[in-house]
Design a protein around this motif. Structure first.
Motif, PDB file in Angstrom:
ATOM      1  N   ARG A  53       0.842  -1.197   0.000  1.00 39.22           N
ATOM      2  CA  ARG A  53       0.000   0.000   0.000  1.00 39.22           C
ATOM      3  C   ARG A  53       0.876   1.245   0.000  1.00 39.22           C
ATOM      4  N   GLY A  54       0.256   2.346  -0.396  1.00 39.03           N
ATOM      5  CA  GLY A  54       0.974   3.610  -0.433  1.00 39.03           C
ATOM      6  C   GLY A  54       1.412   3.988  -1.835  1.00 39.03           C
ATOM      7  N   PHE A  55       1.575   5.294  -2.052  1.00 40.28           N
ATOM      8  CA  PHE A  55       2.019   5.801  -3.343  1.00 40.28           C
ATOM      9  C   PHE A  55       3.538   5.807  -3.438  1.00 40.28           C
ATOM     10  N   MET A  56       4.030   5.674  -4.671  1.00 38.84           N
ATOM     11  CA  MET A  56       5.440   5.848  -4.984  1.00 38.84           C
ATOM     12  C   MET A  56       5.572   7.184  -5.708  1.00 38.84           C
ATOM     13  N   TYR A  57       6.459   8.060  -5.214  1.00 36.56           N
ATOM     14  CA  TYR A  57       6.626   9.398  -5.782  1.00 36.56           C
ATOM     15  C   TYR A  57       7.919   9.480  -6.591  1.00 36.56           C
ATOM     16  N   THR A  58       7.926  10.384  -7.569  1.00 34.61           N
ATOM     17  CA  THR A  58       9.098  10.512  -8.436  1.00 34.61           C
ATOM     18  C   THR A  58      10.273  11.168  -7.742  1.00 34.61           C
ATOM     19  N   SER A  59      10.023  11.928  -6.683  1.00 36.90           N
ATOM     20  CA  SER A  59      11.102  12.585  -5.949  1.00 36.90           C
ATOM     21  C   SER A  59      10.698  12.728  -4.488  1.00 36.90           C
ATOM     22  N   PRO A  60      11.660  12.963  -3.582  1.00 42.35           N
ATOM     23  CA  PRO A  60      11.325  13.091  -2.160  1.00 42.35           C
ATOM     24  C   PRO A  60      10.536  14.351  -1.822  1.00 42.35           C
ATOM     25  N   THR A  61      10.339  15.240  -2.784  1.00 43.39           N
ATOM     26  CA  THR A  61       9.490  16.403  -2.524  1.00 43.39           C
ATOM     27  C   THR A  61       8.008  16.050  -2.606  1.00 43.39           C
ATOM     28  N   LEU A  62       7.724  14.831  -3.096  1.00 47.87           N
ATOM     29  CA  LEU A  62       6.359  14.267  -3.096  1.00 47.87           C
ATOM     30  C   LEU A  62       5.360  15.083  -3.910  1.00 47.87           C
ATOM     31  N   THR A  63       5.794  15.659  -5.000  1.00 45.90           N
ATOM     32  CA  THR A  63       4.896  16.472  -5.819  1.00 45.90           C
ATOM     33  C   THR A  63       4.221  15.683  -6.939  1.00 45.90           C
ATOM     34  N   LYS A  64       4.774  14.520  -7.289  1.00 43.63           N
ATOM     35  CA  LYS A  64       4.203  13.755  -8.399  1.00 43.63           C
ATOM     36  C   LYS A  64       4.174  12.270  -8.062  1.00 43.63           C
ATOM     37  N   ARG A  65       2.992  11.664  -8.178  1.00 44.31           N
ATOM     38  CA  ARG A  65       2.851  10.240  -7.926  1.00 44.31           C
ATOM     39  C   ARG A  65       3.220   9.445  -9.188  1.00 44.31           C
ATOM     40  N   ASN A 102      15.118  -4.361 -12.770  1.00 45.05           N
ATOM     41  CA  ASN A 102      15.287  -3.931 -14.168  1.00 45.05           C
ATOM     42  C   ASN A 102      15.090  -2.424 -14.354  1.00 45.05           C
ATOM     43  N   PHE A 103      14.927  -1.704 -13.235  1.00 42.57           N
ATOM     44  CA  PHE A 103      14.823  -0.234 -13.242  1.00 42.57           C
ATOM     45  C   PHE A 103      13.523   0.298 -13.862  1.00 42.57           C
ATOM     46  N   LYS A 104      12.580  -0.567 -14.215  1.00 43.66           N
ATOM     47  CA  LYS A 104      11.370  -0.101 -14.889  1.00 43.66           C
ATOM     48  C   LYS A 104      10.372   0.548 -13.932  1.00 43.66           C
ATOM     49  N   VAL A 105      10.375   0.140 -12.686  1.00 41.36           N
ATOM     50  CA  VAL A 105       9.456   0.691 -11.698  1.00 41.36           C
ATOM     51  C   VAL A 105      10.264   1.163 -10.497  1.00 41.36           C
ATOM     52  N   GLY A 106      10.040   2.393 -10.074  1.00 42.37           N
ATOM     53  CA  GLY A 106      10.772   2.913  -8.922  1.00 42.37           C
ATOM     54  C   GLY A 106      10.140   4.185  -8.399  1.00 42.37           C
ATOM     55  N   GLY A 107      10.464   4.533  -7.175  1.00 41.72           N
ATOM     56  CA  GLY A 107       9.954   5.764  -6.601  1.00 41.72           C
ATOM     57  C   GLY A 107      10.188   5.824  -5.107  1.00 41.72           C
ATOM     58  N   TRP A 108       9.778   6.938  -4.496  1.00 40.82           N
ATOM     59  CA  TRP A 108       9.946   7.189  -3.074  1.00 40.82           C
ATOM     60  C   TRP A 108       8.672   6.808  -2.330  1.00 40.82           C
ATOM     61  N   VAL A 109       8.825   6.008  -1.279  1.00 37.58           N
ATOM     62  CA  VAL A 109       7.695   5.496  -0.513  1.00 37.58           C
ATOM     63  C   VAL A 109       7.941   5.759   0.970  1.00 37.58           C
ATOM     64  N   TRP A 110       6.866   6.080   1.698  1.00 37.60           N
ATOM     65  CA  TRP A 110       7.007   6.225   3.149  1.00 37.60           C
ATOM     66  C   TRP A 110       7.507   4.904   3.724  1.00 37.60           C
ATOM     67  N   HIS A 111       8.555   4.975   4.557  1.00 34.29           N
ATOM     68  CA  HIS A 111       9.234   3.764   5.002  1.00 34.29           C
ATOM     69  C   HIS A 111       8.311   2.813   5.776  1.00 34.29           C
ATOM     70  N   GLY A 112       7.273   3.347   6.390  1.00 39.97           N
ATOM     71  CA  GLY A 112       6.365   2.501   7.162  1.00 39.97           C
ATOM     72  C   GLY A 112       5.526   1.561   6.313  1.00 39.97           C
ATOM     73  N   PHE A 113       5.456   1.802   4.995  1.00 43.21           N
ATOM     74  CA  PHE A 113       4.690   0.933   4.103  1.00 43.21           C
ATOM     75  C   PHE A 113       5.509  -0.266   3.606  1.00 43.21           C
ATOM     76  N   LEU A 114       6.791  -0.324   3.968  1.00 38.26           N
ATOM     77  CA  LEU A 114       7.679  -1.354   3.430  1.00 38.26           C
ATOM     78  C   LEU A 114       8.025  -2.414   4.467  1.00 38.26           C
ATOM     79  N   LYS A 115       8.239  -3.624   3.987  1.00 45.05           N
ATOM     80  CA  LYS A 115       8.685  -4.726   4.831  1.00 45.05           C
ATOM     81  C   LYS A 115       9.941  -5.324   4.230  1.00 45.05           C
TER      82      LYS A 115
END
Length: 300
Positions: A53-65, A102-115
């Protein structure tokens, strides 16, 4: 190939992952409304994670999902950097950068959403090996990856080729290889396994100091670290991590592509460095230690 960290020296968009630093600081675009503020990057050991769960953002400024983790519940990501950000409401939060191998999917996620996901490393059983397709050897169900000889000369030639292809596409003058910058870059690459940074303990730019000692002109540096490992999951869900070997051409191509196309998290610092019209000469260097490749590119 797993990209762990990239940095560049052209002015100071230095961060864990992708970054750039050089002698002349360029103006940055004004922040978007409601953008979070980047407080600092945090050193972070690369490891495997999952999220549902949670959005992945293009940068840590969280302006674009970019993506939503609900679409990647069964995907294993590589987490390799963290950032402390300050939200518009004044509260601080930690975001982790994750990506697929493979670098095709990536982004910044709130650390609490990760295991964290445990990866079991296995070694091939000893015994008689038999040839298999692709030049590897096999022993029962165990497979030893094919070993390829790494060439510094091939890396340098390929990096120059791929970079100039990108510059030519954009109407920029190609850069030429410079022997003194090659020497500087190789010296810097040798520093990276023990200190992956543009700066020394006194926060001085190391490449600039070396260039002064050599009596040469220096403008910009990009540095990168890769871990060459892949993972597979068998029918029982057991994850195996195997070390792979890459050629100089493969590493160089990945370097250039990631510097130019996967640099959003550092505000495109690497791209701006490699595609800077002021740059006319380049030197590159790389060292291989265990399963990691440490590279440096120096410009003038």
């Amino acid at each position: 190939m797993k990209l762990t960290q990239l940095f560049a020296v052209t002015t100071a968009t230095l961060g864990l992952g992708l970054a750039t630093i050089s002698v002349t600081q360029t103006a940055t675009a004004s922040a978007k409304v409601h953008a979070s503020k980047l407080v600092s990057y945090r050193p972070y050991t690369s490891h495997y994670v999952t999220g549902s769960r949670g959005f992945m953002y293009t940068s840590p400024t969280l302006t674009k999902r970019a993506h939503h983790l609900t679409n990647y519940k069964h995907t294993t990501f590589i987490a390799n950097r963290q950032a402390v950000i300050k939200r518009p409401n004044g509260k601080h939060a930690i975001y982790t950068y994750i990506r697929t191998s493979n670098f095709k999917v990536g982004g910044w996620v709130w650390h609490g959403f990760l295991k964290n996901k445990h990866v079991v490393t296995t070694k091939p059983e000893t015994g008689t090996t038999t040839p298999s397709k692709g030049g590897s050897t096999s022993n029962g169900s165990q497979t030893t990856p094919k070993t390829q000889k790494f060439s510094l000369a091939e890396y340098r030639a390929s990096f120059l080729k791929y970079l100039n292809e990108e510059r030519t596409k954009r109407g920029l003058i190609p850069v030429s290889e410079d022997a003194q910058l090659d020497t500087l870059a190789q010296r810097r690459a040798g520093d990276l396994p023990t200190s992956f940074s543009h700066y020394d303990g006194g926060h001085n730019i190391i490449a600039s100091k070396y260039a002064d000692e050599m009596g040469i002109t220096w403008l910009s540096e990009d540095i990168a670290r890769y871990e060459s490992a892949s993972q597979t999951t068998d029918s029982d869900g057991k994850v195996t991590q195997d070390t792979e070997k890459f050629t100089g051409d493969e590493v160089a191509k990945s370097d250039v592509q990631n510097y130019i196309y996967y640099d959003a998290s550092s505000n495109w610092g690497h791209r701006d460095s490699l595609l800077n019209p002021r740059h006319t000469k380049i030197g590159t260097g790389i060292v291989v230690k265990n399963s990691s490749y440490f590279s440096a590119a120096e410009f003038s």
